[in-house]
Design a protein around this motif. Structure first.
Motif, PDB file in Angstrom:
ATOM      1  N   ARG A 259      40.888   8.219  97.935  1.00  0.00           N
ATOM      2  CA  ARG A 259      40.729   6.513  97.544  1.00  0.00           C
ATOM      3  C   ARG A 259      39.717   6.139  96.811  1.00  0.00           C
ATOM      4  NH1 ARG A 259      43.218   4.691 103.986  1.00  0.00           N
ATOM      5  NH2 ARG A 259      44.965   4.816 103.363  1.00  0.00           N
ATOM      6  N   VAL A 260      40.752   5.458  96.113  1.00  0.00           N
ATOM      7  CA  VAL A 260      39.366   4.421  95.225  1.00  0.00           C
ATOM      8  C   VAL A 260      40.341   3.204  94.760  1.00  0.00           C
ATOM      9  CG1 VAL A 260      39.183   4.074  92.643  1.00  0.00           C
ATOM     10  CG2 VAL A 260      39.475   6.543  93.622  1.00  0.00           C
ATOM     11  N   VAL A 261      38.952   2.305  94.790  1.00  0.00           N
ATOM     12  CA  VAL A 261      39.109   0.863  95.148  1.00  0.00           C
ATOM     13  C   VAL A 261      38.190   1.119  93.611  1.00  0.00           C
ATOM     14  CG1 VAL A 261      38.948  -1.719  95.249  1.00  0.00           C
ATOM     15  CG2 VAL A 261      39.756   0.144  97.092  1.00  0.00           C
ATOM     16  N   MET A 262      38.838   0.190  92.309  1.00  0.00           N
ATOM     17  CA  MET A 262      38.281   0.873  91.222  1.00  0.00           C
ATOM     18  C   MET A 262      38.094  -0.878  89.955  1.00  0.00           C
ATOM     19  SD  MET A 262      35.280   1.734  89.777  1.00  0.00           S
ATOM     20  CE  MET A 262      35.475   3.263  91.227  1.00  0.00           C
ATOM     21  N   SER A 263      36.731  -1.474  89.913  1.00  0.00           N
ATOM     22  CA  SER A 263      37.350  -2.707  89.159  1.00  0.00           C
ATOM     23  C   SER A 263      36.910  -2.198  87.540  1.00  0.00           C
ATOM     24  CB  SER A 263      35.874  -3.092  89.771  1.00  0.00           C
ATOM     25  OG  SER A 263      35.797  -4.829  88.539  1.00  0.00           O
TER      26      SER A 263
ATOM     27  N   GLY B  61      28.604   1.916  95.566  1.00  0.00           N
ATOM     28  CA  GLY B  61      27.536   0.999  95.289  1.00  0.00           C
ATOM     29  C   GLY B  61      27.948  -0.070  93.648  1.00  0.00           C
ATOM     30  N   SER B  62      27.715   0.264  92.809  1.00  0.00           N
ATOM     31  CA  SER B  62      26.940  -0.627  91.796  1.00  0.00           C
ATOM     32  C   SER B  62      28.170  -0.024  90.340  1.00  0.00           C
ATOM     33  CB  SER B  62      26.238  -1.341  91.115  1.00  0.00           C
ATOM     34  OG  SER B  62      25.611  -0.141  90.604  1.00  0.00           O
ATOM     35  N   HIS B  63      28.439   1.438  90.641  1.00  0.00           N
ATOM     36  CA  HIS B  63      28.710   2.110  89.246  1.00  0.00           C
ATOM     37  C   HIS B  63      30.575   1.942  89.208  1.00  0.00           C
ATOM     38  CE1 HIS B  63      29.190   5.698  86.679  1.00  0.00           C
ATOM     39  NE2 HIS B  63      28.275   6.329  86.906  1.00  0.00           N
ATOM     40  N   ASN B  64      30.470   1.471  87.349  1.00  0.00           N
ATOM     41  CA  ASN B  64      32.304   0.860  87.435  1.00  0.00           C
ATOM     42  C   ASN B  64      33.101   3.505  86.974  1.00  0.00           C
ATOM     43  OD1 ASN B  64      33.348  -1.426  88.559  1.00  0.00           O
ATOM     44  ND2 ASN B  64      31.210  -2.036  86.676  1.00  0.00           N
TER      45      ASN B  64
ATOM     46  N   SER C 250      34.865  -4.797  93.812  1.00  0.00           N
ATOM     47  CA  SER C 250      34.597  -3.086  94.496  1.00  0.00           C
ATOM     48  C   SER C 250      34.154  -2.204  93.754  1.00  0.00           C
ATOM     49  CB  SER C 250      35.261  -2.782  96.291  1.00  0.00           C
ATOM     50  OG  SER C 250      34.579  -3.685  96.476  1.00  0.00           O
ATOM     51  N   LYS C 251      33.546  -0.690  93.674  1.00  0.00           N
ATOM     52  CA  LYS C 251      33.391   0.299  93.827  1.00  0.00           C
ATOM     53  C   LYS C 251      33.262   1.475  93.756  1.00  0.00           C
ATOM     54  CE  LYS C 251      31.061  -3.219  90.536  1.00  0.00           C
ATOM     55  NZ  LYS C 251      32.085  -3.216  90.212  1.00  0.00           N
ATOM     56  N   ILE C 252      34.817   1.422  94.867  1.00  0.00           N
ATOM     57  CA  ILE C 252      34.858   2.486  95.793  1.00  0.00           C
ATOM     58  C   ILE C 252      35.512   3.849  95.843  1.00  0.00           C
ATOM     59  CG2 ILE C 252      36.013   2.556  98.153  1.00  0.00           C
ATOM     60  CD1 ILE C 252      35.359  -0.655  98.400  1.00  0.00           C
TER      61      ILE C 252
ATOM     62  N   TYR D 220      32.062   4.071  80.986  1.00  0.00           N
ATOM     63  CA  TYR D 220      30.782   4.843  79.525  1.00  0.00           C
ATOM     64  C   TYR D 220      29.704   4.533  80.006  1.00  0.00           C
ATOM     65  CZ  TYR D 220      35.090   7.251  77.999  1.00  0.00           C
ATOM     66  OH  TYR D 220      36.321   8.426  77.879  1.00  0.00           O
ATOM     67  N   ASN D 221      29.392   2.445  79.865  1.00  0.00           N
ATOM     68  CA  ASN D 221      28.261   2.245  79.765  1.00  0.00           C
ATOM     69  C   ASN D 221      27.769   2.512  81.281  1.00  0.00           C
ATOM     70  OD1 ASN D 221      26.756   1.141  78.138  1.00  0.00           O
ATOM     71  ND2 ASN D 221      27.234  -0.944  78.748  1.00  0.00           N
ATOM     72  N   ALA D 222      28.239   2.183  82.396  1.00  0.00           N
ATOM     73  CA  ALA D 222      27.565   2.612  83.882  1.00  0.00           C
ATOM     74  C   ALA D 222      27.094   4.658  83.633  1.00  0.00           C
ATOM     75  CB  ALA D 222      28.893   2.190  84.438  1.00  0.00           C
ATOM     76  N   LEU D 223      27.810   5.488  83.294  1.00  0.00           N
ATOM     77  CA  LEU D 223      27.955   6.717  83.678  1.00  0.00           C
ATOM     78  C   LEU D 223      26.582   7.020  82.762  1.00  0.00           C
ATOM     79  CD1 LEU D 223      28.700   9.833  84.201  1.00  0.00           C
ATOM     80  CD2 LEU D 223      29.604   9.492  82.213  1.00  0.00           C
ATOM     81  N   LYS D 224      26.153   6.519  81.292  1.00  0.00           N
ATOM     82  CA  LYS D 224      25.703   6.709  79.888  1.00  0.00           C
ATOM     83  C   LYS D 224      24.571   5.966  79.721  1.00  0.00           C
ATOM     84  CE  LYS D 224      29.280   9.059  77.712  1.00  0.00           C
ATOM     85  NZ  LYS D 224      29.809   9.090  76.013  1.00  0.00           N
TER      86      LYS D 224
END
Length: 389
Positions: free
Chosen positions: A267-271, A350-353, A330-332, A356-360
């Motif tokens: 299950r994903v809830v993504m901004s 948490g805060s991670h969408n 949210s980023k679930i 690519y910016n969030a990852l790298k």
């Protein structure tokens, strides 16, 4: 004789008035000298805070997460320490609570983003106010990340060394959220976790210190960390090593550890969502037999939205929120099933969408919680979001 009977009620009143709440407020000095009553027992915190989907669906403000932060600050005693790391911060009641805690003798440490036009504008007044208020050993540090031209300190967390709540003392508290400390955030789907755990707290404090060390330069050399604990794990981004992205994707690694596909549920809830490879992976899992359910929004990249339509065609549940009508921040990610060879329920938030910016490049944090009540809270919340949004 009459004077004796008159004296006794006055004496009782004196002791009651002096002993009430054991609080001294002080006056005239400009310094908050409130002393909080010290509870006798130590307690633990393990709590989810989830904004009301009915209110969000009706574009009404839900200040529950911000109110909780203010509540904890109110009960933080003199000589305790608070660390904050945040992207956007302009919520006046929270600024006031931080000032009051500082004047009470709490050591306040704030790391706030100041490296993007959005944060410079939003945080300007907060930075001015806190610089004028916070005196050593408290401090405010503005963060300008050099990991890339678009990188930011995207964290939204607060750490409390000790809180004296009415029902007990709680130590080593981590408050991690998707919620920026702004009024506009109160009308979006948001979540927060509140956990008291010494190892987790220490890992977050180390992350705060690492960010502050690199606040003006050196964030490009940040080293990605995963900190394992018994029933939880903390991921500290950006995912970099030796000055560059290490070429790996944390979320793809998470999904690759799923087996026994026919009994698994994701299950994903993504901004924000720009990493199409994550959407492709979800479609692949659905086709292998995993039950995949996604709540995204129309701000996502077009290639992502196109792939989510493929996921829907493969039998997955997909709801795309129209931002003109409501919003999610949210980023679930939830995984229920066999993961790393063990049947379990996992919550990642948490805060991670999925960007690519969030990852790298960005400073981000993601928590993994294994099994238990917190997973169930979010699982029930997902059902509510499906029904209401």
């Amino acid at each position: 004789m009459k004077s004796r009977f008159l004296f006794l009620p006055l004496l009782i009143f004196f002791f009651v008035a002096c002993g009430k709440d054991n609080v001294s407020t002080g006056s005239g000095s400009g310094r908050d000298t409130t002393t909080l009553p010290k509870p006798k027992k130590e307690i633990q915190l393990s709590q989810s805070i989830l904004l009301d989907p009915v209110k969000i669906n009706n574009k009404q403000s839900d200040t529950k997460i911000m109110d909780s932060l203010i509540h904890y600050l109110k009960y933080t005693p003199k000589d305790a320490e608070v660390h904050v790391s945040v992207f956007l911060f302009s919520y006046d009641p929270l600024i006031k609570a931080i000032k009051e805690a500082h004047l009470r003798g709490v050591k306040i440490n704030v790391a706030i983003d100041n490296g993007r036009e959005e944060s410079v504008k939003e945080n300007k007044e907060t930075i001015l106010q806190l610089l004028a208020t916070l005196k050593s050993p408290s401090r405010l540090v503005t963060v300008i990340s050099d990991a890339s031209s678009t990188s930011i300190n995207h964290n939204k967390y607060a750490l409390f060394s000790e809180i004296h709540l009415p029902n007990g003392i709680v130590k080593n508290v981590v408050f991690s959220s998707s919620h920026n400390f702004i009024l506009a955030g109160t009308i979006k789907i948001q979540d927060a976790l509140v956990l008291s755990n010494k190892n987790l707290y220490d890992a977050f404090v180390d992350n705060w210190n690492d960010i502050v060390l690199r606040a003006k330069s050196g964030m490009k050399n940040f080293t990605y960390k995963e900190i394992d604990m018994d029933s939880m794990k903390a991921y500290f981004f950006p995912r970099r090593k030796n000055g560059v992205w290490d070429g790996k994707d944390t979320h793809l690694e998470i999904f690759d550890k799923i087996s026994d596909y026919s009994t698994a549920n994701v299950r994903v809830v993504m901004s924000d969502w720009s990493r199409v490879e994550v959407a492709v992976k979800l479609t692949e899992l659905q086709k292998k037999g995993v039950k995949v359910e996604v709540i995204a929004k129309d701000k996502s990249g077009q290639d992502v939205l196109d792939e989510l339509e493929k996921l829907r065609a493969a039998g997955g549940y997909v709801k795309v929120i129209k931002m003109s009508e409501k919003n999610n921040h949210s980023k679930i990610t939830m995984v229920k099933g066999t993961w790393e060879g063990v049947k379990q329920n996992l919550l990642f938030t948490g805060s991670h969408n999925y960007t690519y910016n969030a990852l790298k490049n960005n400073n981000e944090v993601m928590l993994m919680i294994k099994n238990g009540k917190l997973f169930n809270d979010y699982d029930t919340y997902f059902d509510e979001l499906k029904r209401i949004l």
